[in-house]
Scaffold this motif. Structure first.
Motif: not given
Length: 527
Positions: A348, A162, A294
């Protein structure tokens, strides 16, 4: 009433008072015993795995000069912040910034050392501390060091995926986020004193001063703590805890905020770090793309499954308050991620503590149930870890492998997609460096701040790049105003990013086009 009857009445009242006092003393004694029992069973820290993984991630950071060319837009802007502050500029005033002032003070150290390696060192410390507390939390809820070791590996792999390259503000708040979650776990188990809320408040302040969005945990936890204390009729205790938290919070805010006051950037700091971060826009043009990313991330990581498993585990009656806190904070963070028009995968990272803890919150009750069904009466810690198997990859339907595949593919894709752009940025930066004074200002209408870093020249506008902060009319007006002052000796325009009409007209009137043999950039020099 005779004297004897009166005496018997007094004895009966005394006996009742004595029994009540005895029960109170017994309850107090039980509370102390429960406290001590909890402390005795606290998991020990595992230092070596956290040290090794933190070192690996820090070596692979773009703060490592060997990987500096892979820096993303946000990463390059973070490097520019340290470079600019070392030259006497201030965040929020001289350049736009949405991270906390303490994060920019960390970048200042890098600027003063004249090397980005300083941020890699800070990142190592942050990841090392975060890894220790992550392991403690995993061990406590799973009652298995093997499970904690396994999840620690995935924790660092997900950070690498991420936040590839590191130096994001969301990485630097992880240790404070995890220490506060660990504090709440201990508090709900009656394992800490109320005075420790001072350190809980300090954590909240540090997080707010680094990555303001992550303070949502403390907002949610405050509501849960109010309900927890009200249900136990500990209102006075709740007030005392709130004062202790506020004291710790203000102690840091006043110390770090003094810098903003001296630099006269307090107003703009509040506007850019607070109001800009809480701004939600669910009608922005990229919301469908953001939701798709997401949802895919939640599925691939297993966090969506963990979320529902934790919801269904409320019926077992275990850890209800910490479950409520984490679930609500997880949902709140999701809302702010999706509602942010400037989505970046590094956002995230803040979900990782919640997602992994929700993986083990229901595990203790399930493992205990399995032990009961096999009628194992006396089972020690090691026996349980052997008997009850746990495989995060298998339980997540092997989807985390997609995240692992992304890790080596990311730098390859970046090199292929940005290779020619980066080469032209280097050539243009070298030309500007050789044809301008050291105090000259330039502007790069680009999606990277690399031209500033490689040329050693400051930006003529407070908003460093055309992306991602031109989503509001205020920011468009600000950058137009700054560039129309014509303080930039050179303006470099990435042809793939549309120019604002006002800026384009100004360039045509006051600048000439240079032919440097570039195909992706147009270079303008002031007449």
């Amino acid at each position: 009433m005779t004297e004897l009857e009166e005496r018997n009445g007094e004895l009966e009242q005394y006996s009742r008072r004595h029994r009540k006092g005895g029960r109170r003393r017994q309850q107090k004694t039980s509370s102390i015993q429960l406290n001590e029992e909890f402390r005795e069973n606290l998991p020990s820290a595992r230092i070596l795995p956290a040290f090794l993984w933190s070192a690996i991630l820090s070596l692979l950071s773009v703060a490592n000069p060997f990987f500096g060319g892979l820096a993303s837009n946000l990463q390059s802007q973070n490097f520019y912040a340290g470079f600019a502050m070392a030259a006497g500029q201030s965040p929020y005033g001289d350049f736009f910034g949405t991270n906390g002032v303490l994060f920019y003070l960390l970048t200042l150290v890098t600027g003063l050392l004249k090397t980005t390696i300083g941020l890699a060192v800070f990142q190592f410390i942050a990841l090392f501390v975060a890894g220790i507390y992550f392991h403690k939390i995993m061990t406590y809820f799973s009652q298995s060091r093997q499970i904690a070791d396994q999840l620690s590996v995935w924790f660092y792999l997900f950070i690498l995926a991420a936040g590839f390259g590191g130096v994001y503000a969301s990485i630097f708040v992880l240790p404070f986020l995890l220490t506060s979650i660990w504090f709440l776990v201990r508090y709900f188990e009656n394992g800490v004193r109320d005075e420790m809320f001072i350190f809980y408040g300090i954590d909240a302040a540090l997080v707010f001063m680094i990555y303001p969005k992550s303070v949502l945990l403390w907002i949610i936890a405050t509501l849960v703590l109010l309900f927890f204390n009200a249900r136990r009729k500990h209102c006075a205790r709740g007030i005392y805890q709130s004062l202790a938290t506020l004291f710790g919070f203000l102690m840091v805010i006043y110390s770090v905020g003094y810098y903003a006051f001296v630099e006269q950037i307090l107003g703009t700091a509040i506007q850019q770090t607070f109001f800009y971060n809480i701004h939600l826009e669910f009608a922005h043009g990229t919301i469908l793309w953001t939701v798709a990313i997401v949802v895919a991330a939640l599925l691939a990581s297993g966090f969506l499954k963990n979320f529902f498993m934790t919801l269904f585990s409320f019926k077992d009656g275990q850890h209800s308050y910490i479950k409520s806190t984490l679930i609500l904070a997880f949902l709140a963070e999701l809302v702010f991620i999706i509602g942010n028009p400037n989505f970046d995968a590094s956002q995230l990272i803040i979900l990782l503590p919640y997602g992994f803890i929700m993986a083990v919150l229901p595990w203790k009750s399930r493992s205990s149930k399995k032990v009961d069904e096999t009628e194992m009466e006396e089972i020690d810690f090691e026996a349980e870890t052997v008997r009850v198997e746990f495989n995060y990859l298998k339980s997540s339907f092997f989807l985390p492998l997609l995240i692992c595949l992304y890790i080596p593919l990311h730098p390859v894709l970046t090199y292929v997609q940005e290779g020619r752009l980066n080469q032209e940025r280097v050539e243009i930066a070298n030309y500007i460096k050789g044809n301008s004074e050291t105090d000259a200002k330039i502007y790069a209408w680009d999606n990277s701040a690399q031209i500033y870093l490689r040329s050693g020249r400051m930006s003529a506008a407070s908003i460093l790049t055309a992306q991602p902060y031109l989503d509001t009319e205020d920011n468009q007006s600000q950058i137009t105003f700054d560039l129309n002052k014509n303080q930039a000796q050179f303006v470099v325009v990435n042809q793939k990013i549309a120019l604002l009409d006002a800026i384009k007209n100004n360039l045509e009137r006051n600048y000439t086009t240079l032919d440097l043999g570039n195909s992706d950039f147009t270079v303008y020099q002031k007449k």
